[in-house]
Design a protein around this motif. Structure first.
Motif, PDB file in Angstrom:
ATOM      1  N   PHE A  33      37.637  12.959  44.897  1.00 17.03           N
ATOM      2  CA  PHE A  33      37.623  14.409  44.717  1.00 17.03           C
ATOM      3  C   PHE A  33      36.313  14.876  44.095  1.00 17.03           C
ATOM      4  CE2 PHE A  33      42.147  13.317  44.333  1.00 17.03           C
ATOM      5  CZ  PHE A  33      42.717  14.232  45.217  1.00 17.03           C
ATOM      6  N   ASP A  34      35.754  15.915  44.686  1.00 17.70           N
ATOM      7  CA  ASP A  34      34.747  16.712  43.999  1.00 17.70           C
ATOM      8  C   ASP A  34      35.469  17.369  42.811  1.00 17.70           C
ATOM      9  OD1 ASP A  34      32.565  18.603  43.517  1.00 17.70           O
ATOM     10  OD2 ASP A  34      33.899  20.075  44.441  1.00 17.70           O
ATOM     11  N   ILE A  35      34.774  17.820  41.809  1.00 20.03           N
ATOM     12  CA  ILE A  35      35.444  18.427  40.646  1.00 20.03           C
ATOM     13  C   ILE A  35      35.352  19.960  40.665  1.00 20.03           C
ATOM     14  CG2 ILE A  35      35.501  18.530  38.128  1.00 20.03           C
ATOM     15  CD1 ILE A  35      34.868  15.568  38.130  1.00 20.03           C
ATOM     16  N   ASP A  36      34.122  20.486  40.505  1.00 22.63           N
ATOM     17  CA  ASP A  36      33.949  21.948  40.440  1.00 22.63           C
ATOM     18  C   ASP A  36      34.436  22.644  41.709  1.00 22.63           C
ATOM     19  OD1 ASP A  36      32.932  22.536  37.983  1.00 22.63           O
ATOM     20  OD2 ASP A  36      30.834  22.497  38.590  1.00 22.63           O
ATOM     21  N   GLY A  37      35.376  23.542  41.577  1.00 23.21           N
ATOM     22  CA  GLY A  37      35.851  24.306  42.740  1.00 23.21           C
ATOM     23  C   GLY A  37      36.915  23.573  43.545  1.00 23.21           C
ATOM     24  N   THR A  38      37.077  22.268  43.280  1.00 25.03           N
ATOM     25  CA  THR A  38      38.051  21.464  44.027  1.00 25.03           C
ATOM     26  C   THR A  38      39.236  21.084  43.131  1.00 25.03           C
ATOM     27  OG1 THR A  38      36.307  20.602  45.454  1.00 25.03           O
ATOM     28  CG2 THR A  38      38.349  19.323  45.351  1.00 25.03           C
ATOM     29  N   LEU A  39      38.919  20.591  41.923  1.00 20.80           N
ATOM     30  CA  LEU A  39      39.979  20.265  40.962  1.00 20.80           C
ATOM     31  C   LEU A  39      40.038  21.274  39.822  1.00 20.80           C
ATOM     32  CD1 LEU A  39      39.674  16.367  40.610  1.00 20.80           C
ATOM     33  CD2 LEU A  39      41.138  17.690  42.147  1.00 20.80           C
TER      34      LEU A  39
ATOM     35  N   GLY B  38      36.556  18.291  49.103  1.00 19.85           N
ATOM     36  CA  GLY B  38      35.519  19.078  48.432  1.00 19.85           C
ATOM     37  C   GLY B  38      35.535  20.516  48.897  1.00 19.85           C
ATOM     38  N   ASP B  39      34.929  21.388  48.091  1.00 20.07           N
ATOM     39  CA  ASP B  39      34.933  22.830  48.429  1.00 20.07           C
ATOM     40  C   ASP B  39      33.603  23.306  49.016  1.00 20.07           C
ATOM     41  OD1 ASP B  39      33.652  22.537  45.871  1.00 20.07           O
ATOM     42  OD2 ASP B  39      33.792  24.708  45.641  1.00 20.07           O
ATOM     43  N   LYS B  40      32.533  22.451  48.927  1.00 15.67           N
ATOM     44  CA  LYS B  40      31.234  22.892  49.451  1.00 15.67           C
ATOM     45  C   LYS B  40      30.811  21.932  50.566  1.00 15.67           C
ATOM     46  CE  LYS B  40      29.963  26.245  46.452  1.00 15.67           C
ATOM     47  NZ  LYS B  40      31.296  26.510  45.896  1.00 15.67           N
ATOM     48  N   THR B  41      31.628  21.897  51.621  1.00 13.99           N
ATOM     49  CA  THR B  41      31.428  20.891  52.671  1.00 13.99           C
ATOM     50  C   THR B  41      30.544  21.394  53.818  1.00 13.99           C
ATOM     51  OG1 THR B  41      33.475  21.622  53.693  1.00 13.99           O
ATOM     52  CG2 THR B  41      33.636  19.751  52.193  1.00 13.99           C
TER      53      THR B  41
ATOM     54  N   GLY C 120      25.737  22.664  51.441  1.00 10.64           N
ATOM     55  CA  GLY C 120      26.623  22.569  50.279  1.00 10.64           C
ATOM     56  C   GLY C 120      26.515  21.182  49.655  1.00 10.64           C
ATOM     57  N   ASN C 121      26.896  21.067  48.362  1.00 12.94           N
ATOM     58  CA  ASN C 121      26.685  19.775  47.698  1.00 12.94           C
ATOM     59  C   ASN C 121      27.746  18.720  48.015  1.00 12.94           C
ATOM     60  OD1 ASN C 121      28.769  20.653  46.069  1.00 12.94           O
ATOM     61  ND2 ASN C 121      27.503  20.956  44.252  1.00 12.94           N
ATOM     62  N   ASP C 122      28.728  19.053  48.888  1.00  8.36           N
ATOM     63  CA  ASP C 122      29.681  18.046  49.365  1.00  8.36           C
ATOM     64  C   ASP C 122      29.398  17.634  50.809  1.00  8.36           C
ATOM     65  OD1 ASP C 122      31.180  18.155  46.988  1.00  8.36           O
ATOM     66  OD2 ASP C 122      32.288  19.906  47.716  1.00  8.36           O
ATOM     67  N   TYR C 123      28.401  18.259  51.420  1.00  8.28           N
ATOM     68  CA  TYR C 123      28.187  18.083  52.863  1.00  8.28           C
ATOM     69  C   TYR C 123      27.931  16.623  53.262  1.00  8.28           C
ATOM     70  CZ  TYR C 123      26.009  18.515  57.484  1.00  8.28           C
ATOM     71  OH  TYR C 123      25.698  18.366  58.808  1.00  8.28           O
TER      72      TYR C 123
HETATM   73 MG   LIG Z   1      32.455  21.747  44.272  1.00 11.15          MG
END
Ligand SMILES: [Mg+2]
Length: 247
Positions: free
Chosen positions: A13-19, A207-210, A214-217
């Motif tokens: 899991f990504d943390i910010d915006g996801t958890l 993740g929320d920035k996929t 974005g930083n999850d891409y």
């Molecule tokens: Mg995030």
């Protein structure tokens, strides 16, 4: 170093915006949800911020309880309570090139004429440098003023454009927040943590920035994982429950 995982499936899991809401702490509901999820799959956290911030957001108990916790995109890697690796920007780039970059940046910052300046223009972190034209120890009001000024005058983008020709081969630059930009070695995105995740039948990532940029891409499209895009923490619980907790 490869050990047999507790479960054949790992959920990262990504943390910010996801958890958690961005920069905020996880809700009690989220903490209970992750605790329950860990009984059926291995769980890992992978965030961009440092370990202290991750512990502040997710709680020390949970960070120690999950299988993996990666901070600074995996440059600082923990399995349970044990640190398995800590990579630094210094060892990766080398002192000589790093010094040259800091010198050039300080020269550009000195020549940068903006309404006010404070202190801490370059913050040195384990896995990145953070550069701020106004200086990080400005007040919130000064921060807001700089942000408005920057939207008009593109101070940060101009600095990045000046650094890119010489350093674009080793660093990527990203503007975030109100007063600064981050400088990372190329390739140090969240997919870096996957090298530690061995022996699984399947690895999921949420993740929320996929989206591209974005930083999850990078981890989202990595062939080693099945990527899931979420809109907020509630969506994470919903999608994960359907996949892993359905009776
Ligand atoms: Mg995030």
């Amino acid at each position: 170093m490869t050990q047999v995982p507790k479960h054949p499936v790992l959920v990262l899991f990504d943390i910010d915006g996801t958890l958690t809401p961005s920069r905020n702490v996880a809700s009690q509901e989220m903490i209970q949800f992750i605790t329950q999820l860990q009984t059926v799959v291995d769980v890992g956290f992978v965030g961009g911020s440092d370990r202290a911030k991750q512990i502040e957001q997710m709680g020390e108990e949970l960070v120690h309880a999950v299988t993996y916790s990666f901070s600074e995109n995996g440059l600082v890697a923990f399995k349970g309570k044990t640190e398995i690796e800590c990579t630094t920007i210094t060892s990766h780039v080398g002192e000589a090139r790093l010094k040259e970059f800091i010198n050039d940046t300080l020269l550009l910052l000195a020549r940068c004429d903006i309404p006010i300046k404070r202190g801490t223009f370059i913050e040195f972190r384990n896995g990145m440098l953070n550069v701020s034209p106004i200086g990080r120890n400005c007040t919130q009001a000064e921060r807001n003023d700089f942000f408005a000024y920057d939207n008009q005058h593109h101070v940060r983008q101009t600095l990045i454009d000046a650094l890119k020709p010489k350093y674009g081969d080793i660093f990527t630059f990203s503007i975030g927040g109100q007063i600064s930009f981050d400088v990372f070695p190329i390739g140090w995105n969240k997919s870096y943590c996957l090298k530690f995740c061995q022996g699984y039948d399947k690895i999921h990532f949420f993740g929320d920035k996929t989206m591209e940029g974005g930083n999850d891409y990078e981890i989202f499209i990595d062939p080693r994982v099945e990527g899931h895009s979420v809109i907020d923490p509630a969506d994470t619980i919903k999608q994960c429950s359907e996949l892993f907790l359905r009776q």
